[in-house]
Design an enzyme around this catalytic site. Structure first.
Site, PDB file in Angstrom:
ATOM      1  N   LEU A 117      -1.765   6.967   2.544  1.00 44.80           N
ATOM      2  CA  LEU A 117      -1.610   8.198   3.261  1.00 44.80           C
ATOM      3  C   LEU A 117      -0.295   7.245   4.549  1.00 44.80           C
ATOM      4  CD1 LEU A 117      -3.752  10.670   3.573  1.00 44.80           C
ATOM      5  CD2 LEU A 117      -1.926  10.733   3.143  1.00 44.80           C
ATOM      6  N   ALA A 118      -0.836   5.967   4.986  1.00 48.67           N
ATOM      7  CA  ALA A 118      -0.056   4.795   5.973  1.00 48.67           C
ATOM      8  C   ALA A 118       0.962   4.453   5.576  1.00 48.67           C
ATOM      9  CB  ALA A 118      -1.381   4.056   6.516  1.00 48.67           C
ATOM     10  N   GLU A 168      -6.797   3.008   7.893  1.00 50.14           N
ATOM     11  CA  GLU A 168      -7.577   2.499   7.748  1.00 50.14           C
ATOM     12  C   GLU A 168      -7.553   1.281   7.674  1.00 50.14           C
ATOM     13  OE1 GLU A 168     -10.531   3.164   4.322  1.00 50.14           O
ATOM     14  OE2 GLU A 168     -11.836   2.398   5.710  1.00 50.14           O
ATOM     15  N   ARG A 220     -21.610  11.662  12.607  1.00 44.03           N
ATOM     16  CA  ARG A 220     -21.526  11.515  10.758  1.00 44.03           C
ATOM     17  C   ARG A 220     -22.396  10.052  11.220  1.00 44.03           C
ATOM     18  NH1 ARG A 220     -15.543  10.521   7.931  1.00 44.03           N
ATOM     19  NH2 ARG A 220     -15.821  12.538   7.410  1.00 44.03           N
ATOM     20  N   ARG A 252     -16.157   6.745  13.091  1.00 37.76           N
ATOM     21  CA  ARG A 252     -14.545   7.722  13.132  1.00 37.76           C
ATOM     22  C   ARG A 252     -15.116   8.887  13.185  1.00 37.76           C
ATOM     23  NH1 ARG A 252     -12.427   9.972   8.998  1.00 37.76           N
ATOM     24  NH2 ARG A 252     -13.497   9.106   7.731  1.00 37.76           N
ATOM     25  N   GLY A 260       1.043  -0.997  -0.144  1.00 37.86           N
ATOM     26  CA  GLY A 260       0.471  -0.175  -0.517  1.00 37.86           C
ATOM     27  C   GLY A 260       0.609   1.361   0.031  1.00 37.86           C
TER      28      GLY A 260
END
Lengths: 650, 252
Positions: free
Chosen positions: A50-51, A432, A337, A442, A47
């Site tokens: 961002l991570a 995630e 949310r 979240r 991946g």
């Protein structure tokens, strides 16, 4: 056949001591790998979002050899790129009372107290470093005239702590970490493998030592060995078929690790985002998110009269129900949310919905335009308005947006301990793809924060601890090891089976069908009967899939149908686990709403016309009264419990 | 709606390609061009024909994965719009739509409409970054950046790396892509330390990848889905001139 594992208590290895000093103490006492030894290790990072991107770049900077894989043609397209609104940090630049504690508290509360608090506190502590790092990389954050950083507000918070770069914050942060990554590629410390899909995890002596992946251009099954594997492959919202995720987002890498023994935690904690463009027709391939930041200035309403077919501008103010402001006056349009999503569903289910399908509510900017002027509104949200206009052919400056909830983010994921290591030694899970930081729901602008905290500031420390203490260097493995050969053969066999299946229904049809089952029974509102029905329907569909799927093409070729077939096969298994977890979890919390298990207060709130109170919607309910020790231990117990029940053996 | 699609089919990088014609029925005006291709691919799969290979991911105009020539224009006829955002309502019922891959020496065809844009990655790797190791950053407000400078940098940073600029350019030049990155960093205080080195190295790599020169057609700006201005190219040139002079004076 699904077997529920015996209840085992997993050790999250949360450091001792008060919550404020856990991370510092931990860093002071964990093992280090000396600079001269780092180059002897190879770390596989799957991946480049961002991570994954931030982890790969940071580990390479430290001197490790990094092999970095992504399914896209370039790391810069990982789905973090699509995050719009912003990233939270406890900088308190606005002097409005923010602090590490408040960000921690809001995040835990937003997650309905199901997050692992030690991780969240660390996340909150690291949030400021992230903003510093990104600004230093040249990320063009929004600024005030004096040159300082600007902030906006996001749902679930009463301070203004969200940093942003127009409506493209995810893109800009990703480009920051992508450029850091490419610098390491240039330096020769990261080897990049794009257009590769991870299809298996290789274990040697019970430890993660490599991966098997398919080269998406040639179709070749390749394997790579290393000393540890980092999984940063995102969430699984595309199980629902229609979601805000990219069409290639999938659960396959994480699921194949799960099948190798990594426990899954809280799979039913899925987030349905309140502000998406409603479904237009059956041919639609995805749903488009309109950033939550729009709720800063947009007002959500429906007509007071059921089935009111007048154009929105012809409905006078007194005939509109600004229901979020009415029911939750303390947070107004900025409620978390899950609350906003369910409120919209309730309004539409009871006949107040708008638009052709009746499954939409208005998000209106008229008063913001009156108050701030069109130019300011354009400056804040211009690209989002343009996107909406392009898709719907309606101009949001003139007429209110129509929005409806859509699957967006999955809080659940592979279980990890405090060091982000899964139940398989050597397999670490970031962003995630893991389960730890967002509990049952979240908050906005915290996904980017978590991905970057994990990659830039957590794993560079905790991975060293694993490498140094596990002594993997003493037994180097290569891809000649029988475990690699066996895994390659198994993956090639499944690929051949899929390509050779001579059925009649396309992969797309099966995915659509699965998505319908999940949305109907494991979506915003769940009950026992529906979940049991979902489980049986998914089982049936999975059987049909293997009998009747039609893939076609060749395995040794660029073959999109084949890629999707493998992913949908995994979604069929995950879908059952999702429903099973939701069935087993006899409570309502965050994104998991069980109709039978509502507290009297929440029930009152769901039906009330006038009440100003709710269990979570009332700002006055915020009391910093958590006791760190109690909560640490209780969250450990509940999480390990859910991890244990979530293990499916096929 | 019913449309006829004339689409480029090419089995692999080394084989020759050709146009093939397909008719697709049941298209709704609100579908995107890619959703129309999805529908066509479903039809092809059911008929045991090979589906058309094309790249796409986010389907909301931000990842830059999609990109094809639609009726001779990169991303099609709409301004500031990616292929995935292009709706079928912009085509008349019964239209014949011609779809080809981006064609440029720097973007070899992989299959059908899929091209290899890894040259862009190599250009970024040559210097499109600020060298700052994780953990060594000062407080984000320690370096003030006036709002208008930050906004200008953001205008340049908005590039999605789709390659439409290259595809639209008669010279298959990549200067809009390269210029945007160089401009972003040249505006920001964080980009100053490596300013000259960055311009020289990125442009050298761009030339090495086989992209052509700019001869001021400005087709790139017209095709750019994010509206990146050609003033980025002018800025790139001044940066390059300056860096070359510094290099002449002081050596590399």
């Amino acid at each position: 056949m699904v077997k529920v594992a015996e209840e085992t208590i997993l050790d999250a290895r949360i450091p001792e001591g008060p919550i404020e000093s856990k991370w510092s103490n931990h860093k002071n006492h964990i093992n280090l790998v000396s600079p001269a030894n780092k180059r002897k290790y190879t770390v596989i990072v799957v991946g480049t979002g961002l991570a994954g991107g931030s982890a790969a770049a940071s580990l390479a900077e430290l001197g490790y050899n990094v092999l970095n894989f992504c399914i896209q043609d370039t790391p810069r397209r990982a789905h973090s790129v699509a995050a719009q609104g912003g990233i939270n940090a406890a900088k308190n630049y606005q002097n409005d009372g923010d602090s590490v504690w408040r960000l921690f508290y809001d995040t835990v509360k937003g997650g309905d107290f199901r997050s692992r608090e030690a991780n969240v506190y660390r996340l909150s502590e690291l949030s400021s470093n992230i903003i510093d790092q990104c600004a230093a990389q040249g990320v063009p954050f929004a600024r005030e005239y004096g040159g300082t950083l600007a902030n906006r507000s996001f749902g679930g918070a009463q301070v203004s702590r969200t940093f942003y770069a127009r409506g493209q914050t995810g893109q800009q942060l990703l480009l920051g970490c992508y450029t850091a990554l490419m610098r390491q590629v240039d330096a020769g410390r990261v080897k990049l493998f794009s257009r590769r899909e991870m299809l298996d995890l290789v274990l040697v002596d019970g430890r993660a030592r490599g991966i098997v992946c398919r080269n998406l251009i040639t179709g070749e099954i390749e394997s790579y060995a290393g000393d540890a594997v980092l999984l940063a492959t995102g969430g699984y919202s595309t199980a629902f078929f229609l979601s805000t995720n990219a069409v290639n987002s999938n659960v396959t890498a994480a699921w194949r690790c799960h099948k190798r023994g990594a426990l899954f935690a809280n799979p039913c904690y899925t987030q349905i985002h309140p502000t998406c463009i409603p479904l237009a027709g059956e041919s639609q391939s995805k749903l488009t998110l309109m950033s939550e930041s729009l709720r800063n200035d947009g007002r959500v309403w429906v007509p007071k009269k059921k089935g009111d077919a007048r154009a929105p501008r012809d409905i006078p103010a007194e005939e509109r129900d600004y229901y979020l402001e009415r029911i939750y006056p303390a947070f107004g349009n900025l409620v978390p949310r899950d609350i906003a999503s369910r409120a919209a569903k309730r309004m539409c289910d009871s006949g107040f919905g708008v638009g052709r399908s009746g499954y939409a509510v208005y998000l209106d900017f008229a008063s913001a335009i009156d108050r701030l002027g069109r130019e300011t509104v354009r400056e804040r949200y211009g690209n989002l308005f343009d996107m909406y206009h392009e898709i719907t052919d309606e101009n949001p400056y003139e007429t209110p947006m129509r929005i409806y909830p859509a699957p967006h983010y999955t809080m659940g994921g592979l279980w990890v301990d405090y060091n982000l290591m899964s139940t398989i030694p050597g397999l670490h899970v970031l962003g995630e793809a893991n389960f730890s930081d967002h509990g049952a729901n979240r908050l906005g602008a915290s996904a980017l924060m978590q991905g970057l905290a994990d990659g830039y500031f957590v794993i560079p420390y905790t991975l060293g601890d694993y490498l140094a203490s596990s002594r993997v260097l003493n037994d180097k493995v290569t891809t000649d090891h029988p475990a690699f050969k066996a895994s390659v053969a198994a993956v090639a066999e499944q690929t051949r089976r899929l390509v050779g299946s001579g059925g009649k229904r396309t992969v797309h049809q099966f995915h659509w069908e699965l998505g319908r089952i999940l949305w109907d029974h494991v979506g915003m509102s769940r009950n026992e009967k529906g979940l049991q029905q979902a489980i049986s329907e998914i089982r049936g569909l999975r059987e049909e899939f293997w009998k009747d799927v039609k893939v076609g093409g060749k395995d040794a070729d660029f073959n999109k149908n084949l890629e999707f077939a493998g992913r949908v096969a995994d979604f069929m298994e995950l879908g059952e686990l999702l429903a099973l977890d939701a069935l087993h979890r006899k409570e309502s919390c965050g994104g998991h709403f069980r109709e039978e298990y509502q507290s009297p207060r929440a029930k009152r709130c769901a039906t009330t016309k006038t009440s100003a109170m709710s269990a979570r919607g009332n700002g006055q309910a915020i009391r910093p009264s958590l006791s760190s020790t109690r909560n640490t231990s209780s969250s450990t117990t509940s999480i390990s419990h859910s991890a244990a029940i979530s293990k499916v053996k096929q | 709606m019913k449309v006829n699609v004339k689409v480029w089919r090419q089995a692999g990088p080394k084989t020759t390609g050709e146009f093939k014609h397909y008719a697709v029925d049941g298209i709704l005006p609100e579908m995107s061009l890619l959703e129309m291709l999805d529908a066509l691919n479903e039809q092809l799969t059911k008929n045991d024909e090979e589906p058309i290979a094309f790249d796409s991911d986010c389907r909301e105009g931000i990842c830059g994965a999609c990109g094809m020539m639609v009726d001779g224009m990169a991303h099609g006829p709409r301004r500031k719009c990616t292929t995935c955002e292009l709706r079928m309502r912009h085509f008349p019922d019964g239209a014949t739509i011609t779809i080809e891959p981006f064609r440029a020496k720097g973007f070899p065809v992989v299959k059908d409409l899929v091209v290899d844009r890894s040259a862009f990655d190599r250009i970024i790797a040559a210097g499109g970054y600020v060298s700052v190791n994780t953990g060594s950053a000062p407080d984000a407000n320690a370096i003030l950046i006036p709002k208008d400078i930050a906004e200008k940098a953001m205008d340049s940073a908005a590039c999605i790396g789709c390659g439409a600029c290259v595809a639209a350019c008669p010279n298959a030049s990549a200067v809009l892509f390269v210029g945007a990155k160089i401009t972003q960093f040249s505006l920001l205080p964080q980009g100053q330390a490596e300013r000259d080195r960055r311009a020289l190295r990125m442009i050298a790599q761009m030339d090495k990848e086989g992209f052509g020169n700019c001869s001021n057609h400005a087709e790139c700006e017209a095709a750019c889905p994010k509206g990146i201005s050609i003033s980025n190219i002018a800025k790139m040139r001044t940066e390059y001139m300056h860096a070359s002079r510094v290099q002449e004076k002081h050596g590399d």
